[in-house]
Design a protein around this motif. Sequence first.
Motif, PDB file in Angstrom:
ATOM      1  N   UNK A  37       0.918  -1.070   0.097  1.00 24.91           N
ATOM      2  CA  UNK A  37       0.000   0.033  -0.106  1.00 24.91           C
ATOM      3  C   UNK A  37       0.860   1.269  -0.058  1.00 24.91           C
ATOM      4  N   UNK A  38       0.423   2.313  -0.653  1.00 20.05           N
ATOM      5  CA  UNK A  38       1.153   3.500  -0.647  1.00 20.05           C
ATOM      6  C   UNK A  38       0.809   4.407   0.549  1.00 20.05           C
ATOM      7  N   UNK A  39       1.476   3.852   1.790  1.00 12.70           N
ATOM      8  CA  UNK A  39       1.190   4.540   3.117  1.00 12.70           C
ATOM      9  C   UNK A  39       1.765   6.244   3.084  1.00 12.70           C
ATOM     10  N   UNK A  40       2.681   6.357   2.323  1.00 13.83           N
ATOM     11  CA  UNK A  40       3.499   7.667   2.446  1.00 13.83           C
ATOM     12  C   UNK A  40       2.952   8.443   1.443  1.00 13.83           C
ATOM     13  N   UNK A  75      -2.304   8.492  10.015  1.00 15.93           N
ATOM     14  CA  UNK A  75      -1.576   9.373   9.077  1.00 15.93           C
ATOM     15  C   UNK A  75      -0.266   9.398   8.824  1.00 15.93           C
ATOM     16  N   UNK A  76       0.579   9.604   7.898  1.00 10.27           N
ATOM     17  CA  UNK A  76       2.007   9.663   7.683  1.00 10.27           C
ATOM     18  C   UNK A  76       2.126  10.877   7.602  1.00 10.27           C
ATOM     19  N   UNK A  77       3.161  11.383   8.886  1.00 11.37           N
ATOM     20  CA  UNK A  77       3.468  12.828   8.794  1.00 11.37           C
ATOM     21  C   UNK A  77       4.791  13.397   7.958  1.00 11.37           C
ATOM     22  N   UNK A  78       5.632  12.264   7.416  1.00  6.75           N
ATOM     23  CA  UNK A  78       6.836  12.591   6.570  1.00  6.75           C
ATOM     24  C   UNK A  78       7.801  11.697   7.416  1.00  6.75           C
ATOM     25  N   UNK A  79       7.723  11.222   8.490  1.00 12.72           N
ATOM     26  CA  UNK A  79       8.717  10.474   9.304  1.00 12.72           C
ATOM     27  C   UNK A  79       8.123   9.179   9.898  1.00 12.72           C
TER      28      UNK A  79
END
Length: 514
Positions: free
Chosen positions: A64-67, A141-145
């Motif tokens: 899955x494209x989580x980022x 939610x992915x926040x970049x890190x």
Amino acid sequence: MNKNIIIAMLLALVVILAIVQLAPSLLGIGQADLTDIDAVHRYVQSEITDVSRDEFAAWDRYYLDVTNDGIDELIVAEPHGRIGHPYMEIIQVDGRRLQRIPAEIPVANQGSIPEVRDGFLTVTSTTSDAGGLHTYMDIYLYDGSMLLPNLLTVTLFRSEPMADEIMGELDGPLTDFTQTLMNIDPLRSNPVVRKGVYRHRFEPATKSFASEQLQAAEATPLGILNYAALHGLYSYDLDGSGAVDTFLLEVDGEPRLAVNDEVFPLTGVHGPSLEQQYRLAPLEYEAGYAFVFYTAPSNGEPAAMHFYQYTGTAGLSYLGVVRTAHSLFRAPILALYRDRAVVDYTVYSFTGDRWHVSDDEEWLAEYTDLNIGGRFNLQGLTNEPFGDHWVPYDQYVAVIIPMYDGVNLGQLTAKEFAFSEQSGPRLSFAVFGTMHNTEITYIESYFSDDDPIVKEIGTIEDAMVTVHAALPWDTSFVRVSGMVYGGEGWENQVEFTLDDMRCLAEYEPIFVVY
């Protein structure tokens, strides 16, 4: 030192560094691949948890494209989190190596399913224990890190012993959606539902959800049939049109047949395995439907089939019972008549008489290749919708569908007949089974004085028939007629028309039962 020598040494150093940098690519090593399960296992074993290769092979894997960068990550999880690692792990490719994205996503004891929706990672989980069953959706939610901890938990279903059941429905994108929670009393004589509506809106600035109640829960009568429909308790639409809704219920330990808005007791019927001991079928000669309930042999009594008839005017009435010397618990009901039924290639009457269906080759010749496997009814086809109708092929000896273009075309032989150049309008019909004495008639206009043109086709078996005919006027059409045997010599006269003015929804499939 000579200036040229220094320049040569610097160039050599640059070349050496480039070779070192490119060596992994040139040698084909060090390229991280999330589909290389052996490599992923080695990473998980060394960096996350000590799991053997055989154990890891049984873990669930989701790409899955989580980022939200257009590249899939890999989510791995031990099924149900039962043994040693109760969390989902998210792994991405960072350059030429694997790297874990920090997250803490527990796996429920009845399973957890991740999905990417509206930019969020959702995980739908089900837990069960002595306190009941709970299905819910967590939103991350992915926040970049990293994956931000659970932003919101949304209840989808909850059932607790001797308590209300809660069912949740979601509407809208996850950035701004409503949740309808229905609290339903356990099944009783007058069940009620309390329905509340909530709004959940994502706030990007705070990376959190703001929730508010839009409608307070108020108790309203639910009714036994609505309760059955809501819970999926043996709900059937018998004729494909929604005219008859049938539910099999258990009220106070006794089976009940609920038809439309009425609930009927089932005479002489007992047994706990309700979902395995009954059949539903349309009646052959009488209007309405038959409900057939099986009771297994017990205490020296043979197995029994109880037959009921339902019509919209007379309601439910008990027809009779067939008692057999052997159990027909799983036997197919091939056909039903007002005074008898064909079960497992044997005819049973309500008077107790029994006789076997003939295996004579001439008798079998009435049926096509699509019938032989199931003897009477069509087999090997995919049941499907046509227009506003549902087509259950395995309940009929023949099905004729005008202007057919469905999933079973590959089961039919193509046939073409032309009244004009093949560049003209293309009309068609499918015959699943056999149609005898087939005639195709071309009529240029209802108002034409000319004689119609008739093609006598004869017998058509398991065929997709294309008719080419010029249709110069709005009143031009083609008529198809024929005869289909319904078993034991019973003849069904079939007639329908084809034209280029109607839409698909206006055509009706033709069903013939044995």
